[in-house]
Design an enzyme around this catalytic site. Structure first.
Site, mmCIF file in Angstrom:
data_model
loop_
_atom_site.group_PDB
_atom_site.id
_atom_site.type_symbol
_atom_site.label_atom_id
_atom_site.label_comp_id
_atom_site.label_asym_id
_atom_site.label_seq_id
_atom_site.Cartn_x
_atom_site.Cartn_y
_atom_site.Cartn_z
ATOM 1 N N GLU A 64 0.869 -1.186 0.000
ATOM 2 C CA GLU A 64 0.000 0.000 0.000
ATOM 3 C C GLU A 64 0.906 1.236 0.000
ATOM 4 O O GLU A 64 0.931 2.025 0.940
ATOM 5 C CB GLU A 64 -0.930 -0.004 1.212
ATOM 6 C CG GLU A 64 -2.022 1.058 1.147
ATOM 7 C CD GLU A 64 -2.880 1.125 2.402
ATOM 8 O OE1 GLU A 64 -3.851 1.901 2.402
ATOM 9 O OE2 GLU A 64 -2.583 0.431 3.396
ATOM 10 N N HIS B 30 -4.385 -4.773 -0.272
ATOM 11 C CA HIS B 30 -4.084 -3.676 -1.202
ATOM 12 C C HIS B 30 -3.174 -4.117 -2.352
ATOM 13 O O HIS B 30 -3.585 -4.115 -3.499
ATOM 14 C CB HIS B 30 -3.511 -2.453 -0.492
ATOM 15 C CG HIS B 30 -4.472 -1.789 0.419
ATOM 16 N ND1 HIS B 30 -5.574 -1.095 -0.041
ATOM 17 C CD2 HIS B 30 -4.535 -1.733 1.779
ATOM 18 C CE1 HIS B 30 -6.264 -0.637 0.980
ATOM 19 N NE2 HIS B 30 -5.668 -1.015 2.095
#
Length: 507
Positions: A356, A381
């Site tokens: 992320e 993510h």
């Protein structure tokens, strides 16, 4: 006897053509060969090989028409900041359809950002014994107390909200001000209000600090989680995996409950919700800790996680680290603590946030590889995955799904135009992916439909169709922490909902 030669499948034809093309090339372009290559490429994307029933094909024709009209709009929502796009999305017939569509499970949602903040303000802050104070950094804090709370450092004297409101002719401004402190969503220009990742993350963390005293009060804690399940269920989500800090929860007299009580409460409320909503499959908890802690604390938390996994196998799914990745400690820093389960022969599934970030070459940027070294079950993510071909290849071969959260990545300033999100490239190759909403209440969203919209319209382009949506919904069960037998039951339940959806005039 005559021999009937069957025409080869378009995908097979395209594959042979592709192999010939990359080895020999084509001297004279042929329209049929071009069409075969286009079909081959389309078959490779998420949902590209999904065989649709007659009912699905009829609905898909209508959906394709809607999508063409959507993509011709002057103001194209995926190209805009979500805060500006939200009113446009709400008027979209595609969004209306997605709200009705059975979406399977939400596998990446955080505990205290799943419920619309309006409920927190209109319901919770109107309850008796609710106090509020103003912090030195222009935020707010809350606590429930029967005797009057102790003064909090760096905060004004506590104000009993029912007394404050009793003095007002109109409480709308106060309520709106409180709501503004509990979410990132704003009617102002978001790019001007949040000019950098540091600014938006600071505001993000302040919002969690503001709501903490509300949601960790025992009666509210139970109601908040039930309300969260209600809101996801209303958005046609039938299963949830919740990242939860399992905090110390307090009572009105100031007494507190530990981690086991908190996890048991999640279990009890989930069971009550299922009893009242038999077509809701259930929920499981991924125990989390902030990645800013030291090694000693992490070791203790992993020890606790192993015990909770043993004591609560039905509700406990596994373990993860949360918080801003760029400013937190990398996974490798905690390698000794994270190796404890394997060393002791204890099963503790990991579901690590990793990638992320838009930083390259840092220790944090190696979290994707380290997450796979620690045998993570999924990757939260995975925004940086395209920069890590080895991690990308391993995650595909192992079936480690990437939990893509489009709106979160945009609001927290990893990407501006969602057409350029790495998830679009991953899904063009049918990489294992699930769509989730991360912190919907913080972003002015709810459930999963907004993120499904951004993925379908923004990532999928004009070619993605009903099969794209169907495969994403099925992925959310296939890549869940449920056992194979539970997945089979969940898929059967989802299929019944899906068949009803496509047979109705929902389009």
């Amino acid at each position: 006897m005559a021999v009937v030669l069957q025409r080869p499948h378009a995908a097979v034809t395209g594959l042979f053509l592709y192999l010939y093309f990359i080895t020999c090339g084509l001297s004279i372009p042929d329209p049929r060969q071009r069409e075969a290559l286009i079909k081959l490429e389309a078959s490779m994307q998420t949902g590209g090989q999904m065989v649709l029933t007659d009912a699905e094909q009829r609905q898909d024709a209508l959906l394709s028409k809607m999508k063409q009209e959507e993509m011709a709009r002057a103001d194209f929502p995926p190209a805009m900041h979500f805060f500006k796009a939200r009113p446009l999305i709400r008027t979209s017939p595609i969004f209306s359809l997605l709200q009705k569509m059975p979406k399977g499970g939400a596998l990446h949602v955080h505990d205290f950002s799943m419920v619309d903040v309006e409920w927190l303000v209109k319901d919770v802050t109107y309850r008796p014994h609710c106090y509020m104070c103003y912090t030195d950094n222009q935020s707010i804090r809350f606590i429930f107390s029967s005797l009057g709370p102790k003064v909090l450092p760096h905060c004004s004297p506590w104000i009993l909200l029912e007394n404050l409101r009793a003095k007002m002719d109109n409480t709308t401004d106060l309520d709106n001000s409180i709501m503004g402190n509990l979410t990132l969503f704003t009617d102002q220009d978001p790019e001007a209000l949040y000019p950098s990742q540091d600014v938006v993350w600071y505001r993000f963390e302040q919002a969690f600090g503001a709501l903490w005293g509300l949601v960790t009060y025992a009666p509210v804690f139970r109601d908040y989680y039930y309300q969260g399940l209600t809101q996801f269920y209303a958005d046609n989500v039938m299963y949830l995996e919740l990242r939860a800090l399992l905090p110390e929860v307090y009572e009105l007299d100031g007494s507190t409950h530990g981690t086991s009580w908190t996890l048991k409460t999640y279990q009890d409320v989930t069971q009550r919700f299922i009893a009242e909503h038999p077509d809701f499959f259930g929920a499981r908890i991924i125990f989390t800790v902030n990645r800013g802690v030291n090694i000693s604390v992490m070791t203790g938390v992993v020890e606790e996680a192993m015990k909770l996994q043993k004591d609560f196998p039905d509700i406990m799914a596994g373990f993860d680290l949360v918080g801003r990745e760029d400013s937190g400690r990398p996974l490798w820093y905690f390698r000794d603590a994270l190796s404890l389960p394997a060393e002791r022969g204890v099963t503790l599934p990991f579901f690590f946030h990793a990638g992320e970030t838009d930083l390259e070459g840092t220790d944090v940027d190696q979290n994707l590889l380290d997450a796979l070294l620690f045998n993570t079950s999924r990757i939260g993510h995975g925004f940086a995955l395209l920069r890590h071909p080895v991690a990308k290849d391993i995650s595909r071969k192992r079936g480690v799904a990437i939990e893509v959260c489009p709106i979160s990545n945009q609001v927290l300033m990893l990407v501006k135009d969602l057409r350029n999100h790495p998830g679009a490239a991953l899904m063009s190759q049918n990489h294992p992916v699930v769509i989730s909403s991360d912190d919907p209440a913080m972003f002015g969203a709810s459930g999963l439909s907004y993120d499904f919209y951004e993925a379908f319209v923004g990532f999928g382009g004009i070619r993605s169709h009903l099969g794209f949506l169907k495969e994403l919904a099925m992925n959310s069960i296939r890549y869940s922490s449920l056992t194979p037998r539970q997945q089979e039951k969940a898929l059967a339940l989802w299929q019944r909902k899906w068949d009803k959806f496509v047979s109705e005039k929902a389009f």
